[in-house]
Design a protein around this motif. Sequence first.
Motif, PDB file in Angstrom:
ATOM      1  N   ARG A  73      -1.043  -9.445  13.049  1.00  0.00           N
ATOM      2  CA  ARG A  73      -1.610  -8.423  12.162  1.00  0.00           C
ATOM      3  C   ARG A  73      -2.401  -9.068  11.035  1.00  0.00           C
ATOM      4  NH1 ARG A  73       3.682  -5.807  10.436  1.00  0.00           N
ATOM      5  NH2 ARG A  73       2.427  -4.441   9.145  1.00  0.00           N
ATOM      6  N   LYS A 116      -3.155  -5.122  16.989  1.00  0.00           N
ATOM      7  CA  LYS A 116      -4.553  -4.761  17.241  1.00  0.00           C
ATOM      8  C   LYS A 116      -4.831  -3.367  16.692  1.00  0.00           C
ATOM      9  CE  LYS A 116      -4.666  -5.313  21.692  1.00  0.00           C
ATOM     10  NZ  LYS A 116      -5.078  -5.501  23.095  1.00  0.00           N
ATOM     11  N   LYS A 147       0.822  -1.211   0.000  1.00  0.00           N
ATOM     12  CA  LYS A 147       0.000   0.000   0.000  1.00  0.00           C
ATOM     13  C   LYS A 147       0.865   1.273   0.000  1.00  0.00           C
ATOM     14  CE  LYS A 147      -1.984  -1.234   3.916  1.00  0.00           C
ATOM     15  NZ  LYS A 147      -1.423  -2.573   4.191  1.00  0.00           N
TER      16      LYS A 147
HETATM   17  N1  UDP Z   1      -3.203   0.903  13.010  1.00  0.00           N
HETATM   18  C1  UDP Z   1      -4.381   1.142  13.675  1.00  0.00           C
HETATM   19  N2  UDP Z   1      -5.363   1.838  13.040  1.00  0.00           N
HETATM   20  C2  UDP Z   1      -5.247   2.272  11.762  1.00  0.00           C
HETATM   21  C3  UDP Z   1      -4.049   2.004  11.073  1.00  0.00           C
HETATM   22  C4  UDP Z   1      -3.036   1.313  11.724  1.00  0.00           C
HETATM   23  O1  UDP Z   1      -4.554   0.774  14.828  1.00  0.00           O
HETATM   24  O2  UDP Z   1      -6.182   2.899  11.258  1.00  0.00           O
HETATM   25  C5  UDP Z   1      -2.133   0.199  13.734  1.00  0.00           C
HETATM   26  C6  UDP Z   1      -2.382  -1.303  13.790  1.00  0.00           C
HETATM   27  O3  UDP Z   1      -1.875  -1.778  15.020  1.00  0.00           O
HETATM   28  C7  UDP Z   1      -1.550  -1.816  12.608  1.00  0.00           C
HETATM   29  C8  UDP Z   1      -0.342  -0.897  12.690  1.00  0.00           C
HETATM   30  O4  UDP Z   1      -0.890   0.373  13.075  1.00  0.00           O
HETATM   31  O5  UDP Z   1      -1.216  -3.172  12.728  1.00  0.00           O
HETATM   32  C9  UDP Z   1       0.469  -0.753  11.424  1.00  0.00           C
HETATM   33  O6  UDP Z   1      -0.337  -0.274  10.400  1.00  0.00           O
HETATM   34  P1  UDP Z   1       0.279   0.066   8.943  1.00  0.00           P
HETATM   35  O7  UDP Z   1      -0.856   0.491   8.081  1.00  0.00           O
HETATM   36  O8  UDP Z   1       1.411   0.994   9.099  1.00  0.00           O
HETATM   37  O9  UDP Z   1       0.845  -1.344   8.469  1.00  0.00           O
HETATM   38  P2  UDP Z   1       1.047  -1.877   6.980  1.00  0.00           P
HETATM   39  O10 UDP Z   1      -0.294  -2.346   6.552  1.00  0.00           O
HETATM   40  O11 UDP Z   1       1.547  -0.726   6.184  1.00  0.00           O
HETATM   41  O12 UDP Z   1       2.042  -2.984   7.078  1.00  0.00           O
END
Ligand code: UDP
Length: 192
Positions: free
Chosen positions: A148, A63, A19
Amino acid sequence: MATFKPIVIFVLGGPGAGKGTQCANIVKEFGYVHLSAGDLLREARASGSPDGQLIESYIKEGKIVPVEITIALLRKAMENSGKDKFLIDGFPRNKDNLEGWEREMGDKSIVKFVLFFDCPEETCMERALKRGASSGRTDDNIESFRKRYQTYLTNTVGIIDYYKAKGLVRTISSIPGPEQVFNEVKKLFNDS
Ligand code: UDP
Ligand code: MG
């Protein structure tokens, strides 16, 4: 007087689906502002926000942080940008996020579509672990990744389905390399 409404594209997909990489490409070529909900949360944590510890514990456990926190960060970033076209990356991830968005922003923005990067777990895992070598992120390790990904399956897939039912989801496979994926992204943005 008609009130002005910013345009929003939500960008969803599993952790490590690509993304952020594709959003950076879209910014360069199509002039959107990229707001990664995860990046905003990490910045808030790093800046010593009172919610910092809570944010860290949620991130590490894979989470989803309570929407009040996330949406306040998104709103502020949208306002401060002075712009009107946003890619909101990694949000809404669950029902709490979706309800929070609809409550706070539903009548203040237009969701143009949801860009969904479709990518199998194995590929997501390889990418997240590879990123972990340099990202410094506390969740780019195998234990956090599995949590995740589980959160993605049990929470986020249902949100994508909700927007599918509204005819708003544009799906692109992100299995190929970044250039090939961006070619598909370009077709979509040039046609919309
Ligand atoms: N996160 C969250 N709410 C959101 C976006 C992210 O709580 O709206 C937290 C959640 O714990 C997630 C972490 O941030 O696992 C990392 O998100 P990110 O989008 O940076 O991860 P990516 O999808 O890019 O690997
Ligand atoms: Mg990301």
